[in-house]
Design a protein around this motif. Structure first.
Motif, PDB file in Angstrom:
ATOM      1  N   TRP A 188       1.114  -1.323  -0.266  1.00 55.60           N
ATOM      2  CA  TRP A 188      -0.263  -0.164   0.158  1.00 55.60           C
ATOM      3  C   TRP A 188       0.922   0.897  -0.079  1.00 55.60           C
ATOM      4  CZ3 TRP A 188      -4.773  -0.168  -0.944  1.00 55.60           C
ATOM      5  CH2 TRP A 188      -5.486  -1.253  -1.116  1.00 55.60           C
ATOM      6  N   GLU A 224      -5.018   5.872  -1.181  1.00 55.19           N
ATOM      7  CA  GLU A 224      -4.232   5.218  -0.644  1.00 55.19           C
ATOM      8  C   GLU A 224      -4.055   3.467  -1.947  1.00 55.19           C
ATOM      9  OE1 GLU A 224      -3.605   3.364   3.349  1.00 55.19           O
ATOM     10  OE2 GLU A 224      -4.449   4.746   3.830  1.00 55.19           O
ATOM     11  N   ASN A 274      -2.754  -0.144  -4.145  1.00 57.50           N
ATOM     12  CA  ASN A 274      -1.867  -1.057  -4.053  1.00 57.50           C
ATOM     13  C   ASN A 274      -1.525  -1.562  -5.263  1.00 57.50           C
ATOM     14  OD1 ASN A 274      -0.689  -4.241  -3.648  1.00 57.50           O
ATOM     15  ND2 ASN A 274      -2.008  -3.636  -1.741  1.00 57.50           N
ATOM     16  N   THR A 311     -13.042   2.199   0.097  1.00 53.71           N
ATOM     17  CA  THR A 311     -12.170   0.973  -0.567  1.00 53.71           C
ATOM     18  C   THR A 311     -12.750   1.050  -2.409  1.00 53.71           C
ATOM     19  OG1 THR A 311     -14.231  -1.178  -0.701  1.00 53.71           O
ATOM     20  CG2 THR A 311     -11.700  -0.788   1.162  1.00 53.71           C
TER      21      THR A 311
END
Length: 713
Positions: free
Chosen positions: A205, A228, A230, A265
């Motif tokens: 991340w 964030e 990933n 998310t």
């Protein structure tokens, strides 16, 4: 102590030796031809680096690149496509000894990007895409040649080609993005742009922050956000979390103080919790919106869904029918990008007292195709659009002192009628169905309203309309042609079994007519202004009322009073109710540009037979109508003494004047003529009985008739 000092000196000396070695053994300017060569190969454009590439040792070891520019192709107003004041590169030291350039962080300060489209449609970035296509072709040709040649390739003479390069992250500060389109005349500029990605690594991340300000034509805006990230190796998968986006916007008429979007998310094919909020003013309306949804995007990025979409809004403004207005909505939304199709399931929408539910489907095209079905349990249009009578009136002594004539002229200027702008209907391809359990408009009450209609590029068709009202029903169809101005229209209505009096009381505060009514309407016209509609309305209205009464007019009493006055007798029964009962009443009304006429009004009761003809001007609201009444029974049934001597005579009554205060006049000349003719016939009958064949002589009859009839000429 000496041992401790020695231990501390060893790493310091080692670092100093390493730094000295870097400076003496590794010349960073040897990367310059590599960078210029790679830029030319990848972009087809010239990269200009002013000054040398130098080492930096604080806050970390790296390289500093001076002012650098990627030049524009010829024919564009700006000299550069890209320019940067300074580029800082953090590098790993040990791999340099093996000719491996591992870049840890690239910092761009004062980067400027200029994207330009000429009037002929050519873009400066076309050079990049064209060069990429050429590189792909060249690589394919080289691969084919290499497969045919078994000998190994000769080593490059360039020292820079021996190096390998990798990049880990990038940071941009004080950047500018300038987008100019001469084809459309638009100019967009983003400035104070910043972007940073910290601790970037595949499979981990990393946090990213960005911010920008901008302007386009007369509009300004700001945006900033954080997320964030990933990212998997090979860029095969990625995920986002803790996403936050803030923006503001301003133009001459609108101002968005804040617009916020938050995502806990974001993953493909998963439900991601979304929150949003918008606050500002638009078109003189203040609004404060907030809500949430579950956002789902498939991996192919072809379908987007927002399930459990919630809206909680407050809107205020003088132009609203009600202010403030509280709006709540719960719905599901999905969009198929491959089919350009939007589906919207409305579970609930409330706007103060109004409530709706339904389904919408939109297929995007040059003119979007919209299909919807909407339902409401109750709509009270009168209450929704009612003016707030509790608002305090603002005193204006200056206007109060103006003469009445000046006020009247000002009022007339304000109320100038204009055709409504229906041009928006030309951009619609819409098919809809609306059902309303209870509906009230113009104080008329309806139940079980169902309407189906479509709008096709300015042509509106009401294909069906049904409703229950006042113990009866209504069916209707209509068209509105807004493809030209003024708009034209047609309408057909079939009203069956409606209780007329409660309808008139509610709609017009008028109780003059009672009964159960059947009304057929077939009209057409043009113009949608109140006066224009009246002036251009033509068609027919057929009415058929049963078991009713005309209030405010007692035909029998009117006959008694006027006949008593004619005979010089006292008037009796003045306290009789002003009401004329009828068992049936029919008429055909012809509408012709402001005037309604009829020549076949018929009403009947056990006592009277009524015929009527005449006209009414519904622009001036005046009437000139004659009602001819024949007495066929005893007038005692209408609240007075009988007048047998008027039995079987036709008595005309003229109604004239304004609708508000009509005047009634009994035309006794016709009554006397009929009565005289009746007496003549009775006298001739007696003469015939007395003189026999002598009176049957035609010349004798003519002489007697001329003598008696001459009394009334």
């Amino acid at each position: 102590m000496k041992k401790i000092a020695l231990l501390l000196a060893i790493p310091i000396v080692t670092i100093l030796a390493l730094v000295v070695g870097l400076v003496l053994l590794v010349n960073p300017n040897q990367f310059k031809p590599l960078i210029v060569e790679q830029a030319k190969q990848q972009t087809g454009l010239d990269l200009v680096i002013d000054g040398d590439i130098s080492w930096q040792f604080f806050p970390s070891i790296g390289l500093t690149l001076g002012q650098t520019a990627l030049e524009n192709p010829p024919g564009f107003t700006q000299p550069n496509l890209f320019k940067v004041n300074q580029v800082g590169v953090d590098v790993s030291v040990m791999p340099l000894l093996s000719k491996q350039l591992e870049i840890g962080q690239v910092t761009l300060d004062g980067a400027e990007f200029y994207l330009e489209t000429r009037k002929d449609g050519v873009k400066n970035i076309d050079a990049l895409t064209q060069n990429q296509v050429q590189n792909t072709t060249d690589e394919a040709v080289n691969a084919k040649q290499d497969s045919a040649n078994s000998e190994p390739a000769a080593p490059s003479s360039s020292a820079a080609s021996d190096w390998s390069i990798s990049l880990a992250g990038i940071s941009i500060t004080n950047a500018l993005l300038d987008i100019q389109d001469d084809q459309t005349g638009s100019h967009t500029k983003l400035y104070d742009v910043s972007l940073s990605v910290s601790e970037f690594a595949f499979g981990q991340w990393s946090k990213a922050d960005f911010a920008a300000k901008g302007e386009t034509n007369q509009q300004t805006f700001t945006a900033k956000g954080t997320a964030e990230l990933n990212l998997a190796k090979g860029f095969s998968q990625y995920a986002l979390r803790n996403i936050a986006f803030d923006a503001s916007y301003n133009d001459a008429n609108n101002q968005i103080d804040e617009a916020k979007i938050e995502l806990a998310t974001f993953e493909f094919d998963q439900a991601n919790a979304l929150k949003y909020a918008v606050k500002g003013t638009a078109a003189e309306l203040g609004f404060n919106l907030k809500g949430s949804a579950q956002l789902i995007v498939d991996k192919a990025m072809s379908k987007v869904a927002m399930n459990q979409l919630i809206l909680d809004a407050n809107v205020e403004g003088a132009s609203l029918p009600q202010s403030p207005m509280k709006i709540d909505m719960a719905s599901d939304l999905s969009f198929d990008l491959t089919k350009s199709h939007l589906s919207f399931a409305l579970e609930k929408l409330t706007a103060n007292a109004l409530q709706f539910d339904g389904q919408f489907d939109v297929t995007l095209a040059d003119i979007p195709k919209i299909v919807f079905a909407l339902h409401s349990p109750n709509i009270d249009v009168d209450a929704f659009f009612a003016q707030d009578n509790n608002q305090p009136e603002v005193a204006n002594s200056e206007s109060a002192s103006k003469p009445t004539a000046e006020k009247s002229s000002a009022s007339a200027a304000v109320t100038v009628e204009q055709e409504p702008d229906l041009s928006a209907l030309k951009t619609l391809d819409l098919t809809g169905a609306i059902t309303i359990d209870k509906f009230k408009a113009g104080n008329a009450k309806m139940q079980n309203v169902a309407a189906k209609f479509n709008v096709n590029r300015g042509l509106v068709k009401l294909t069906s309309f049904t409703s229950n009202l006042y113990d009866g029903s209504i069916k209707a169809t209509a068209t509105l042609d807004a493809r030209k101005s003024p708009a034209s229209y047609t309408a057909k209505k079939f009203i069956k079994g409606v209780k007329v009096q409660p309808l008139l009381i509610d709609v017009a505060d008028n109780d003059k007519l009672e009964g159960t009514g059947n009304i057929d309407v077939d009209v057409r016209g043009s113009s949608l202004t109140p006066t224009g509609m009246k002036k251009n309305l033509v068609g027919t209205i057929n009415i058929n009322f049963a078991d009713g009464a005309v209030n405010g007019l007692n035909v029998a009493q009117l006959i008694r009073e006027n006949y008593a006055k004619f005979k010089g007798q006292s008037v009796e029964g003045q306290d009789a109710p002003k009401k004329t009962d009828f068992s049936a009443m029919t008429a055909t009304l012809a509408l012709n540009k402001g005037v309604v006429t009829t020549d076949n009004l018929h009403a009947q009761s056990p006592l009277l037979r009524v015929r009527g003809n005449g006209s009414a001007n519904y622009i001036n609201e005046t009437v000139d109508f004659t009602i001819s009444t024949s007495i066929v029974g005893s007038l005692e049934g209408q609240g007075g003494k009988d007048i047998d001597e008027l039995k079987d005579l036709t008595i005309p009554v003229n109604v004239s004047g304004s609708w508000a205060k009509p005047k009634f006049k009994l035309i006794f000349d016709d009554v006397l003529k009929q009565k005289a003719e009746k007496e003549i016939d009775r006298g001739l009958k007696k003469l015939d009985e007395k003189f026999g064949d002598k009176i049957k002589d035609e010349k004798t009859k003519e002489a007697v008739n001329s003598l008696i009839k001459g009394l009334f000429n």
